[in-house]
Design an enzyme around this catalytic site. Structure first.
Site: not given
Length: 447
Positions: A76, A153, A177
């Site tokens: 990420k 996210s 997330s």
């Protein structure tokens, strides 16, 4: 290509694949012009990935094999990776390569993982929807033609796994997330107890709620990655489902379920009961007091504003307006409000731990809806109402510092639905073992 870490490790061991061939398969998926590669990896494949794979193969020939040797893993875009620019899905971060790896990245590298590249995400990880106006939004693998949200996210992280661009992904989880995109995309997402993995070298959202998690196709895959990230041994295997005390929470977490989620959740509970699990409805008093922590954006907005204040002062116009508006909720707070929330949270965490002592895990829908279309969230009212709904259940684990896992429970081909399990603070290995048992019990239901 192998779809699990264990199957890839078998191929690496018997010589039917090597690290370079595994990476090549991922890169082919990323490069497919009809796929999601450009939205999942907006900055391309890591320049160092090819050398990492070659090095892994050379070391294997010499008998040097780590727990993740040759396994392609996506990262990420809020973790520092030496030599890469950390953008956190934003346009306002300085274009300066990181001088060293975040501890989480260093542990993956030491374990032999091949870092495929940096995945797209909600700007600064501040939404459960997964839409990014700067770099595009990866489309959910379900019903891709109509274009559904991936969840956030860690949006790109989830799609990197579903589309075979990586065998696992690491992400952050501040309010769901890792688990929200896992549930909406039909894979497994794990959020550990926050202190389990160091947060250094990661762009923060909330120092109180942030944790480093992972996403993969199976619970065992997540356990393997978590073992490296945490420095602990993975569970020895699945728990025995028969006799496990599983709590079904009452209250708001069961409100607003779509017909699809309600049907899948009911069927899942019947299957767990038939497998010998002891299910009972439970009211958790600590959960009913969590609204005390959410006024004016709560701890998340306050801690985000503390980090973002200088950037906002100079570049507010370059932020995603929806993210900026959530950070600015902190303007309505004062220092006494923040201190009171910290104290109140500590009280509720203590109370929740005592309440959970009577059960082995809690089971509930990860999110109460299936993924809506991206176009359905064009207006702010729809976006923010959906965001609140997606965050509602997963955020409980962050607010109370629990460990949590989302396991797919839908029938293959139907809209993805996740079953979430909560465990007590620090009971991560036990929760993963329970998750393996639940996953196995649901496997034939999902055919």
């Amino acid at each position: 290509m192998a779809t699990t870490i264990s199957s890839a490790q078998r191929q690496l061991a018997d010589g039917s694949a090597n690290a370079l061939s595994l990476l090549t398969s991922c890169v082919e998926r990323i490069s497919d012009p009809g796929g999601e590669g450009s939205r999942v990896f907006p900055h391309g494949v890591s320049m160092a990935a090819h050398k990492q794979a070659q090095s892994s193969d050379m070391l294997r020939e010499q008998g040097v094999i780590g727990p993740l040797s040759g396994i392609p893993i996506s990262v990420k875009d809020l973790f520092d990776v030496q030599g890469d620019v950390t953008r956190a899905g934003a346009r306002v971060m300085p274009e300066q390569p990181a001088v060293q790896d975040a501890p989480a990245i260093a542990r993956l590298r030491a374990a032999g993982a091949v870092l495929v590249g940096r995945t797209n995400m909600t700007e600064f990880a501040y939404s459960g929807v997964g839409i990014n106006p700067h770099y595009g939004t990866p489309r959910n693998p379900y019903d891709r033609q109509s274009g559904r949200i991936p969840g956030g996210s860690s949006s790109g992280a989830a799609v990197s796994v579903t589309d075979g661009m990586a065998l696992a992904a690491i992400g952050s989880d501040t309010g769901g997330s890792c688990r929200i995109p896992a549930a909406l995309c039909g894979i497994v997402g794990f959020k550990p107890t926050a202190s389990r993995v160091p947060l250094d070298g990661i762009v923060p959202l909330s120092s109180s709620y942030d944790s480093v998690g992972c996403l993969a196709n199976t619970v065992a895959c997540c356990a393997a990655v978590d073992a490296v990230l945490s420095g602990e041994a993975p569970p020895h295997g699945a728990a025995q489902l028969a006799g496990l005390r599983l709590a079904i929470p009452t209250g708001i977490v069961m409100d607003g379920m779509s017909s699809e989620v309600a049907e899948v959740f009911s069927r899942t509970l019947r299957r767990l009961s038939a497998s010998g699990a002891q299910l009972r409805d439970v009211t958790f008093d600590s959960w009913n007091s969590l609204t005390d922590l959410g006024a004016n954006g709560g701890l998340v907005a306050a801690e985000a504003m503390a980090w973002h204040a200088e950037l906002i002062a100079s570049q507010a116009d370059r932020y995603d307006p929806r993210v900026l508006s959530r950070i600015r909720l902190a303007d309505e707070q004062g220092a006494p409000d923040y201190v009171r929330m910290l104290r109140r949270r500590a009280e509720l965490c203590h109370r929740a731990d005592a309440e959970l002592a009577e059960v082995d895990a809690v089971v509930l829908p990860t999110v109460p809806i299936v993924a809506p279309g991206i176009h359905e969230l064009d207006n702010d009212a729809a976006f923010f109402s959906t965001n609140r709904l997606l965050l509602r259940n997963p955020a409980i684990a962050n607010m109370l510092d629990l460990c949590a896992l989302s396991v797919p429970c839908h029938v293959l081909g139907d809209a993805p639905v996740g079953l979430m399990l909560f465990g007590r603070h620090g009971s991560d290995r036990r929760l993963l073992a329970i998750g393996m048992a639940v996953e196995a019990a649901l496997r034939h239901e999902r055919r």
